[in-house]
Design an enzyme around this catalytic site. Structure first.
Site, PDB file in Angstrom:
ATOM      1  N   THR A 222       0.812  -1.220   0.000  1.00 38.80           N
ATOM      2  CA  THR A 222       0.000   0.000   0.000  1.00 38.80           C
ATOM      3  C   THR A 222       0.847   1.272   0.000  1.00 38.80           C
ATOM      4  O   THR A 222       0.284   2.361  -0.096  1.00 38.80           O
ATOM      5  CB  THR A 222      -0.937   0.014   1.220  1.00 38.80           C
ATOM      6  OG1 THR A 222      -0.189  -0.284   2.407  1.00 38.80           O
ATOM      7  CG2 THR A 222      -2.050  -1.013   1.063  1.00 38.80           C
ATOM      8  N   GLU A 441     -16.860 -24.891 -14.224  1.00 42.72           N
ATOM      9  CA  GLU A 441     -16.840 -23.420 -14.289  1.00 42.72           C
ATOM     10  C   GLU A 441     -18.227 -22.880 -14.637  1.00 42.72           C
ATOM     11  O   GLU A 441     -18.627 -21.812 -14.152  1.00 42.72           O
ATOM     12  CB  GLU A 441     -15.812 -22.949 -15.329  1.00 42.72           C
ATOM     13  CG  GLU A 441     -14.371 -23.399 -15.054  1.00 42.72           C
ATOM     14  CD  GLU A 441     -13.878 -23.004 -13.674  1.00 42.72           C
ATOM     15  OE1 GLU A 441     -14.350 -21.974 -13.132  1.00 42.72           O
ATOM     16  OE2 GLU A 441     -13.032 -23.722 -13.121  1.00 42.72           O
TER      17      GLU A 441
END
Length: 633
Positions: A222, A441
């Protein structure tokens, strides 16, 4: 009052000087040895003479074809007629004496061409000297090198307790706050610290005291270290940077000595800043180590506590520290007077992500249609380091295809590579595995598509990526600060969609290991809901967080903060959540209309291998959520 600053020129370290001395010493002895060998070659140059039989020499000498024969022991050097130097050589035992005694030569040859010399001893003498001197010189050089090394180790031992902090902030290329996008609140906190260092008088007139320490807390990537470098660039004061792990050694007391030396240097150069990166390496809670009060890490932490807020005051030294594990730090380190400010550096929001992307693409040529705002919307939850990695990968992909500019396709491929891993097109699956992956999927995608609190489907592929056989990718439409129970339960249901699709296709005995990661993720989410978020039914509004920092010794010596009965209840709550999610997914996928959509989506995946959001939505436009799978709000 102005303080003397360290010189700006390059400094020569002790290690550099030592290496230079060793290099000079090695070069000196190399010159000595080479020079000695060169002298030997000068005084005893090699002769390139052709060897001929002695009988041929005698015949030609008697015929008058040889002008001179030089005897040196058993070696005969022959100089041919009309030549000035020997060009041939021969050997005979006894040399010239043997030739004269055996009457092999006629009288004319004996009188005119026989000359006898003593064998030259110059070369032998020099070689004998070289055999004695060269090893002697090498031995002397070796002992001198060992003595110098021992002296260097002595100096190193004397400096064992010295700080290894590096001095920054005075270099030419500085990082400024203007170079960092996002994190406006964090920059504001740090700008006040910088302003205090630049203009301390206006604060002291109002009775304000300089903060002792600022703790930078945030997820990895960050920008904690980048902000600290910006403080160094803005403040224009000495900035000492060190990692928490550099304090700790195996010898007790060394870390504390380095802390004292570090703060001593900072005080001499005050006003100054000390930056300790990854402070959790040395600042963990005391009392959890195996060595008790004599533990090296605890001794180091005690010294940091004393230096930050001991009897000595008014030192004008600010300590910046960075960590992503503030929960494991010692409470004495976090109290006011030591770290007065705690600056939380959060993951960037959409506007900040766009600004960060602009910074990283500032020096990269891009096509006119490259849309950084759209990419910022896709990258919710990404850190600044992730965005920098995406920009770099996009440039690499463009360079690999020999393009002059980065395109939208390059940017998208880079984002997918960083987020879900690179495509592994080299992995070959048989037809059954492809069918299984397609239905797996499609099950994830269909369940997520019809659930009202699930994120939209972004992409579905059966091409292996990273460590998975296929990927169903859901992206949130906007940044979120909170997650509801309904959203958690929809995430659980769509995670179970792959396993349920396998079960529908092949039966209970046909399920595979393909759903292993989905099941682990679902169990982790369910346990987090119960233990950390208080979202269980029986244990609603109760949190059972075990805050021991994950240290093995703590887990051995400290019991759980709840009873065995509560642990059983937690397990039952987790099981109930997972079973509920599995049941909802099964209701959705076994519905007649949804089953047709499941087959259509699986067949489309087998045909195209990868489907984008629009294509998935078109295929699943008739899918719906059965009433029995709905969570009534």
């Amino acid at each position: 009052m102005a303080k003397s600053m360290p010189p700006k020129g390059p400094r020569r370290s002790k290690n550099t000087g030592k290496a230079a001395n060793i290099l000079r010493l090695s070069l000196f002895w190399a010159i000595v040895i080479v020079g000695g060998l060169a002298l030997i070659a000068i005084f005893n140059p090699p002769e390139n003479l052709k060897e001929v039989p002695i009988s041929d020499v005698i015949n030609r000498a008697n015929k008058g074809e040889i002008s001179k024969i030089e005897g040196q022991g058993g070696l005969l050097k022959i100089t041919e007629k009309n030549k000035q130097k020997p060009s041939q050589k021969s050997y005979v035992q006894g040399g010239v004496t043997t030739l004269l005694r055996d009457n092999n030569l006629n009288n004319q040859a004996k009188q005119t061409i026989i000359q006898d010399k003593e064998p030259s001893q110059t070369g032998n003498t020099l070689w004998n000297l070289a055999i004695i001197l060269v090893p002697t010189l090498l031995i002397i050089g070796f002992f001198m090198f060992m003595m110098r090394s021992a002296q260097g180790q002595n100096n190193q031992a004397m400096g064992f307790g010295k700080s290894k902090a590096k001095l920054y902030g005075l270099d030419k290329e500085k990082v400024l706050f203007s170079d960092i996008a996002g994190n406006d609140s964090a920059k504001q906190d740090l700008e006040e610290v910088v302003d205090f260092l630049k203009h301390p008088k206006k604060y002291k007139e109002l009775g304000a005291k300089i903060p002792k320490g600022v703790l930078l807390v945030g997820n990895p990537g960050t920008g904690k270290t980048m902000l600290a470098r910006a403080v160094a660039g803005e403040a224009n004061v000495p900035f000492f940077s060190i990692s928490g792990s550099e304090f700790v050694e195996m010898f007790v007391g060394v870390g504390a000595s380095r802390v004292r030396d570090l703060f001593s240097k900072a005080k001499k150069n005050s006003p100054s800043i000390i930056f300790i990166d990854e402070i959790d390496a040395v600042g963990r809670k005391r009392g959890s180590g195996m060595g008790g009060g004599h533990d090296e890490r605890e001794q180091t932490l005690n010294q940091i506590l004393v230096e930050m807020d001991g009897f000595e005051t008014g030192t004008n030294v600010i300590v910046l520290a960075a960590t992503n594990r503030a929960d494991v730090l010692d409470p004495a380190l976090l109290r006011p007077g030591r770290f007065d400010r705690r600056t939380n550096i959060t993951l960037p929001e959409r506007k900040d992500r766009e600004e960060i992307l602009k910074v990283h693409f500032k020096n990269k040529p891009t096509e006119e249609d490259v849309n950084l705002d759209k990419m910022a919307a896709k990258t919710a939850g990404s850190s600044g380091a992730d965005l920098a990695n995406i920009a770099n990968e996009a440039a690499i992909i463009a360079a690999r295809r020999n393009a002059k500019k980065i395109s939208n396709a390059d940017l998208t491929e880079a984002f997918e590579k960083v987020a879900i891993g690179p495509e592994r097109k080299a992995k070959v699956m048989n037809e059954k595995e492809k069918e299984l992956t397609a239905y797996h999927e499609a099950g994830h995608a269909l369940v997520g598509h019809v659930l009202p609190d699930s994120d939209p489907v972004h992409k579905v592929t059966i091409i292996p990526r990273g460590g998975t056989g296929g990927v169903t990718w859901f992206l949130p439409p906007e940044d979120k600060s909170y997650t509801s129970v309904y959203e958690f339960k929809d995430v659980l249901a769509r995670a179970m969609g792959g396993r349920i699709a396998e079960k529908i296709l092949y039966g209970d005995d046909g399920i595979t290991t393909g759903a292993g990661s989905d099941l682990r993720k679902a169990t982790e989410i369910a346990r987090d809901m119960v233990i950390e978020q208080g979202m269980g039914k029986k244990l609603r509004d109760q949190v059972f967080h075990d805050d021991n920092g994950g240290m093995v010794f703590d887990k051995i010596t400290h019991s759980r903060p709840y009873s065995d009965a509560t642990a059983k209840a937690i397990d039952e709550e987790v099981e109930a959540l997972v079973k509920e999610a599995s049941k909802r997914a099964e209701i959705i996928l076994t519905d007649s209309k949804n089953r047709k959509s499941l087959d259509d989506l699986a067949n489309a995946l087998l045909d195209k291998e990868t489907l984008e959001e629009k294509e998935v939505n078109e295929i699943l436009k008739n899918a719906h959520l059965p009433e029995s799978a709905r969570l009534h709000k």
